[in-house]
Scaffold this motif. Structure first.
Motif, PDB file in Angstrom:
ATOM      1  N   ASP A  54      51.379   3.089  -2.198  1.00  0.00           N
ATOM      2  CA  ASP A  54      53.003   2.972  -2.138  1.00  0.00           C
ATOM      3  C   ASP A  54      53.339   4.385  -1.440  1.00  0.00           C
ATOM      4  O   ASP A  54      52.541   5.307  -1.156  1.00  0.00           O
ATOM      5  CB  ASP A  54      53.513   2.949  -3.622  1.00  0.00           C
ATOM      6  CG  ASP A  54      52.984   4.131  -4.524  1.00  0.00           C
ATOM      7  OD1 ASP A  54      52.629   4.972  -4.055  1.00  0.00           O
ATOM      8  OD2 ASP A  54      53.237   3.892  -5.919  1.00  0.00           O
ATOM      9  N   SER A  55      54.642   4.739  -1.502  1.00  0.00           N
ATOM     10  CA  SER A  55      55.216   5.970  -1.046  1.00  0.00           C
ATOM     11  C   SER A  55      54.788   6.935  -1.539  1.00  0.00           C
ATOM     12  O   SER A  55      54.837   8.279  -0.846  1.00  0.00           O
ATOM     13  CB  SER A  55      56.749   5.768  -1.011  1.00  0.00           C
ATOM     14  OG  SER A  55      57.154   5.723  -2.531  1.00  0.00           O
ATOM     15  N   LEU A  56      54.165   7.130  -2.907  1.00  0.00           N
ATOM     16  CA  LEU A  56      53.828   8.109  -3.345  1.00  0.00           C
ATOM     17  C   LEU A  56      52.166   8.375  -3.143  1.00  0.00           C
ATOM     18  O   LEU A  56      51.626   9.201  -4.085  1.00  0.00           O
ATOM     19  CB  LEU A  56      54.201   8.391  -4.784  1.00  0.00           C
ATOM     20  CG  LEU A  56      55.449   8.061  -5.413  1.00  0.00           C
ATOM     21  CD1 LEU A  56      55.803   8.013  -6.814  1.00  0.00           C
ATOM     22  CD2 LEU A  56      56.325   9.419  -4.787  1.00  0.00           C
ATOM     23  N   GLY A  57      51.569   7.268  -2.737  1.00  0.00           N
ATOM     24  CA  GLY A  57      50.281   7.471  -2.525  1.00  0.00           C
ATOM     25  C   GLY A  57      49.461   6.886  -3.482  1.00  0.00           C
ATOM     26  O   GLY A  57      48.144   7.225  -3.416  1.00  0.00           O
ATOM     27  N   ASN A  58      50.097   6.152  -4.621  1.00  0.00           N
ATOM     28  CA  ASN A  58      49.599   5.279  -5.345  1.00  0.00           C
ATOM     29  C   ASN A  58      48.707   4.255  -4.921  1.00  0.00           C
ATOM     30  O   ASN A  58      49.388   3.394  -4.103  1.00  0.00           O
ATOM     31  CB  ASN A  58      50.226   5.124  -6.617  1.00  0.00           C
ATOM     32  CG  ASN A  58      50.972   6.401  -7.160  1.00  0.00           C
ATOM     33  OD1 ASN A  58      50.147   7.369  -7.575  1.00  0.00           O
ATOM     34  ND2 ASN A  58      52.315   6.428  -7.353  1.00  0.00           N
ATOM     35  N   THR A  59      47.436   3.859  -5.203  1.00  0.00           N
ATOM     36  CA  THR A  59      46.849   2.616  -4.912  1.00  0.00           C
ATOM     37  C   THR A  59      47.434   1.463  -5.419  1.00  0.00           C
ATOM     38  O   THR A  59      47.867   1.490  -6.723  1.00  0.00           O
ATOM     39  CB  THR A  59      45.376   2.760  -5.477  1.00  0.00           C
ATOM     40  OG1 THR A  59      44.783   3.829  -4.657  1.00  0.00           O
ATOM     41  CG2 THR A  59      44.669   1.593  -4.774  1.00  0.00           C
ATOM     42  N   LEU A  60      47.596   0.530  -4.486  1.00  0.00           N
ATOM     43  CA  LEU A  60      48.300  -0.689  -4.972  1.00  0.00           C
ATOM     44  C   LEU A  60      47.309  -1.835  -5.172  1.00  0.00           C
ATOM     45  O   LEU A  60      46.228  -1.761  -4.400  1.00  0.00           O
ATOM     46  CB  LEU A  60      49.399  -1.147  -3.932  1.00  0.00           C
ATOM     47  CG  LEU A  60      50.462  -0.553  -3.453  1.00  0.00           C
ATOM     48  CD1 LEU A  60      51.098  -1.176  -2.543  1.00  0.00           C
ATOM     49  CD2 LEU A  60      51.455  -0.366  -4.844  1.00  0.00           C
TER      50      LEU A  60
END
Length: 289
Positions: A54-60
């Motif tokens: 996502d836009s925060l770099g969290n793995t989707l």
């Protein structure tokens, strides 16, 4: 008085006939979608195509079953009736909770304007999958199934999805692909393992073009019908038979495949579905034999 009595009889007979027709229609066709919510259906969605963070770099991770944070599946008023809108933003599907066997299915579908990766430039794509089985999301965010292609310009084509195989009368369309032809020799089509290398041979074993184009212009509703009887099926677009298919089976075991979930795909394009009806059958309707 005599004239009044005759008129009364005519009205009574018309009323009885009309009620009988309504009753027969109700007995023959059952709404597969109630037009109000998704009762009797489930959804399964992956993430937007090849978006891994996502836009925060969290793995989707895939959104999964009955979880739709992006509103990919919504119910809308199209102006000529309520419809299921599939945005196509995330790949996935809606599918029936119930399995179906020996039926005649009909629905209306039309394209919207939204186009998303990897379909930004078309063609717009979706699909009516049938005889679905296995784990939701196990095959490219869908499940093992046969496919009546709903793709712009290719409505009625055949594709195998996962562990399935089927025989289709076909002839060469060009140097690679085959096209349906009534009474031609049967050829087997399946999800070739070599798909991973995207070879021409793998694609030729998978796709069969419909006999001819019966799709209506963009923005107009198309009438799509599927007849599934035993291990045979018929693809019908706007009242015209575009393909007949035989010997549906599971590829791995060669076991007959004649029942399963009914599925509508989300595959990168905005599409609308409405007026979904199903009727149990014991033979192919006369007009389509």
């Amino acid at each position: 008085m005599k004239r009044f009595f005759v008129l009364f009889l005519i009205i009574a007979l018309y009323s009885c006939t009309s009620e009988k027709k309504k009753t027969e229609t109700a007995e023959q066709w059952t709404a597969l979608w109630n037009g109000k919510d998704l009762s009797g259906w489930h959804s399964y969605l992956g993430t937007p195509y090849q978006v891994q963070t996502d836009s925060l770099g969290n793995t989707l991770t895939p959104f999964g079953r009955d979880n739709d944070p992006l509103g990919v599946i919504t119910l809308v008023d199209t102006g000529d009736g309520n419809a299921i809108r599939i945005s196509g933003v995330a790949w996935g599907m809606i599918y029936t909770a119930q399995d179906y066997r020996n039926y005649h299915l009909k629905l209306k579908t039309k394209w919207g304007e939204g186009m998303h990766s990897p379909r930004e430039n078309g063609p717009r794509d979706s699909g009516l999958l049938y005889h679905g089985f296995g784990v939701p999301g196990s095959v490219h965010n869908w499940m093992d199934s046969q496919e009546l292609q709903v793709q712009q310009g290719d409505m009625g084509d055949y594709w195998p999805v996962g562990d399935v195989e089927i025989d289709i009368p076909s002839v060469l369309k060009d140097s690679i692909y085959h096209i349906y032809k009534d009474n031609a020799p049967l050829r087997s089509y399946y999800f070739a393992e070599t798909l991973k290398t995207a070879t021409h041979d793998s694609l030729a074993k998978r796709r069969v073009f419909k006999a001819f184009d019966a799709e209506r212009p963009h923005g107009e509703w198309n009438d799509v019908e599927l007849i599934a009887l035993g291990d045979s099926s018929i693809h019908i677009v706007n009242g015209k038979v575009v393909m007949r298919l035989f010997n549906s089976r599971k590829r791995s075991t060669q076991e007959k495949l004649d029942s399963g979930k009914i599925i509508l795909q989300s595959e990168g394009a905005e599409v609308f579905y409405k007026d979904l009806y199903i009727k149990q059958i014991s033979e192919v309707p006369g007009k389509y034999r």
